[in-house]
Design a protein around this motif. Structure first.
Motif, short mmCIF file in Angstrom:
data_model
loop_
_atom_site.label_atom_id
_atom_site.label_comp_id
_atom_site.label_asym_id
_atom_site.label_seq_id
_atom_site.Cartn_x
_atom_site.Cartn_y
_atom_site.Cartn_z
N GLN A 145 -0.79 8.89 -25.91
CA GLN A 145 0.65 9.14 -25.89
C GLN A 145 0.94 10.63 -25.99
O GLN A 145 1.83 11.14 -25.31
CB GLN A 145 1.32 8.37 -27.03
CG GLN A 145 1.32 6.88 -26.83
CD GLN A 145 1.65 6.11 -28.10
OE1 GLN A 145 1.72 6.69 -29.19
NE2 GLN A 145 1.83 4.81 -27.97
N CYS B 199 4.21 15.91 -19.69
CA CYS B 199 5.60 15.88 -19.22
C CYS B 199 6.29 17.23 -19.42
O CYS B 199 7.16 17.61 -18.63
CB CYS B 199 6.39 14.82 -19.97
SG CYS B 199 6.07 13.14 -19.45
N LEU C 226 10.59 10.35 -20.30
CA LEU C 226 9.56 9.77 -21.15
C LEU C 226 9.32 8.30 -20.83
O LEU C 226 8.19 7.80 -20.98
CB LEU C 226 9.91 9.97 -22.62
CG LEU C 226 10.02 11.45 -23.05
CD1 LEU C 226 10.37 11.55 -24.53
CD2 LEU C 226 8.74 12.21 -22.73
N ALA C 227 10.35 7.59 -20.40
CA ALA C 227 10.13 6.21 -19.97
C ALA C 227 9.20 6.17 -18.76
O ALA C 227 8.31 5.30 -18.66
CB ALA C 227 11.46 5.54 -19.65
N GLU C 228 9.39 7.09 -17.84
CA GLU C 228 8.53 7.17 -16.66
C GLU C 228 7.08 7.41 -17.05
O GLU C 228 6.14 6.91 -16.40
CB GLU C 228 9.03 8.30 -15.75
CG GLU C 228 8.19 8.54 -14.50
CD GLU C 228 8.29 7.40 -13.50
OE1 GLU C 228 7.37 7.28 -12.66
OE2 GLU C 228 9.28 6.64 -13.56
N ALA C 229 6.87 8.16 -18.14
CA ALA C 229 5.51 8.48 -18.59
C ALA C 229 4.98 7.46 -19.61
O ALA C 229 3.89 7.65 -20.15
CB ALA C 229 5.49 9.87 -19.21
N ASP C 230 5.73 6.40 -19.87
CA ASP C 230 5.34 5.37 -20.84
C ASP C 230 5.10 5.98 -22.22
O ASP C 230 4.13 5.67 -22.91
CB ASP C 230 4.10 4.61 -20.37
CG ASP C 230 3.86 3.34 -21.17
OD1 ASP C 230 4.84 2.78 -21.72
OD2 ASP C 230 2.69 2.91 -21.27
N VAL C 231 6.03 6.85 -22.63
CA VAL C 231 5.99 7.46 -23.95
C VAL C 231 7.03 6.75 -24.82
O VAL C 231 8.17 6.58 -24.39
CB VAL C 231 6.30 8.97 -23.87
CG1 VAL C 231 6.51 9.57 -25.26
CG2 VAL C 231 5.16 9.69 -23.14
N PRO C 232 6.69 6.30 -26.03
CA PRO C 232 7.63 5.54 -26.87
C PRO C 232 8.85 6.36 -27.28
O PRO C 232 8.74 7.31 -28.06
CB PRO C 232 6.79 5.17 -28.09
CG PRO C 232 5.38 5.31 -27.66
CD PRO C 232 5.37 6.43 -26.67
N ARG D 114 0.24 12.32 -22.62
CA ARG D 114 1.30 12.06 -21.63
C ARG D 114 2.54 12.88 -21.96
O ARG D 114 3.19 13.43 -21.07
CB ARG D 114 1.62 10.57 -21.57
CG ARG D 114 0.48 9.73 -21.00
CD ARG D 114 0.95 8.36 -20.57
NE ARG D 114 1.47 7.56 -21.66
CZ ARG D 114 0.74 6.76 -22.43
NH1 ARG D 114 -0.58 6.68 -22.22
NH2 ARG D 114 1.29 6.05 -23.38
#
Length: 401
Positions: free
Chosen positions: A259, A266, A311-317, A262
């Motif tokens: 995480q 970003c 961050l959603a695009e990068a699958d970051v919580p 990623r």
């Protein structure tokens, strides 16, 4: 709500006698009622004090009462009168469990201690939630949520994290211990199903909340000799809070190395994974204030919507910080029907909350509105075998001396 539907949950067919007030007992029995049990709520003539916790529309029907007492029937009995005590014992004969939150000594004084109840129903689960274990010097102390939060260390931990002692902004001790109480009753009912034996179950609030607090904050003191101070560093960091963006706040939590990679990719700072302070989970925890300070500075540079999309695009919580009114419009909660407008027979339209678990075979259900004080007294007492004359005597007000 129209006539109650048949119970469909895993406890359908069971009856639980609820002698509790406030939150810890009623929240636990509401859970068991959602699971299908017939909950008989026994109230004093002036009712559960939470009936008066506003706001509300009608007298004795405050919002906190409404949200802790669905799926119950209300019976008014004066337990200080012998007729009232005998009526409770009559109800206990046909009950699978009795739940209370008075101190055990007070139950004994009322003639409704474990021995008295077990004498009329040896198989009953007799469960109490009260301040402290009865084996220690605090046994007879009164206890409320604020006291237990303070004694269990929550207020002092808040002082470390936020600069001043504060209680959690909800009745945390009551609600946590209510969950423990419901679990304990379920366990005792399972034991009875296997062995045929009832038992007394004590669920003390102080010890119950300590399990939550110390499981996280005992830290170095868990070892003998100690391996460091108490306190979970991440939870106590003054920088642990929603991060301000250019126009609002977001909630961001990066736990594992993937995480972090990623996230840093970003923002064009991948080289920070070579910085010892950021390289591993253990090092990030040792330098938690530095790490959170870096995140705070970084997130302030863009808008909330920009961060949510990136961050959603990068699958970051990441999540938007919500205020209570925001929850009423939340798309996920709308999609699953979490909020349900219901028609209460005396209070009109109210917003109900869904049962927060989903079952494939024996789903819980909401069958009854939170009852008016004494709404089901005659109905329930007749079921317990009392005749009209006995019920009339119980309904007469106590003469003042």
């Amino acid at each position: 709500m129209s006539a109650p539907a048949a119970a469909s949950g895993p406890l359908a067919g069971m009856r639980i006698l609820d002698l509790s007030t406030l939150i810890v007992g009623p929240y636990a029995t509401q859970i068991l009622g959602d699971y299908g049990a017939d909950i008989i709520k026994v109230e004093a003539p002036d009712g559960d004090i939470m009936r008066n916790s506003g706001p509300g529309r009608g007298a004795g029907m405050g919002h906190m009462f409404l949200h802790a007492n669905r799926n119950k029937r209300s019976v008014v009995l004066d337990l200080k009168r012998e007729e009232g005590r005998q009526a409770v014992l009559a109800l206990a004969r046909g009950a699978d469990a009795l739940i209370y939150n008075l101190r055990p000594a007070a139950m004994d004084r009322l003639g409704l201690g474990h021995d008295a109840v077990a004498a009329v129903n040896p198989g009953i689960v007799y469960a109490g939630a009260f301040g402290f274990s009865q084996r220690g010097p605090y046994a007879d102390r009164p206890a409320y949520d604020d006291l237990i939060q303070g004694m269990a260390g929550i207020a002092s931990l808040s002082a470390i994290a936020a600069g001043e002692p504060r209680y959690a902004p909800l009745v945390l001790a009551d609600r946590v211990v209510a969950l423990q109480l419901a679990n304990a009753v379920l366990g005792a009912l399972l034991h009875r199903a296997r062995t045929g034996r009832g038992q007394r179950v004590d669920v003390p609030m102080f010890e119950g909340l300590l399990e939550l607090v110390l499981g996280e904050h005992l830290a170095g003191l868990a070892f003998r000799p100690a391996e460091g101070p108490f306190g979970h560093a991440r939870s106590l960091s003054r920088e642990r809070r929603p991060f301000r963006t250019a126009d609002g706040h977001v909630c961001l939590l990066l736990y594992n190395d993937a995480q972090w990679r990623r996230f840093l990719g970003c923002i064009g700072r991948s080289e920070l994974m070579e910085d010892a302070r950021f390289a591993t989970y253990a090092e990030r925890m040792r330098h938690v204030d530095v790490v959170y300070g870096f995140l705070a500075e970084t997130l302030a540079a863009r808008s909330t919507e920009e961060w949510l999309a990136l961050l959603a695009e990068a699958d970051v919580p990441v999540a938007r910080m919500a205020a209570i009114p925001d929850l009423l419009e939340d798309e996920h909660l709308r999609a699953i029907g979490y909020f349900r407008e219901m028609e209460h027979p005396s209070e009109g339209a109210i917003l109900g909350l869904a049962v927060p678990s989903e079952w494939s075979d024996s789903p819980p259900s909401i069958r009854r509105h939170a009852p008016q004080l004494g709404e089901h007294t005659e109905e329930v007492l007749r079921e317990a075998g009392l005749d009209a004359e006995a019920i009339a005597r119980l309904s007469k007000p106590t003469e003042k001396t």
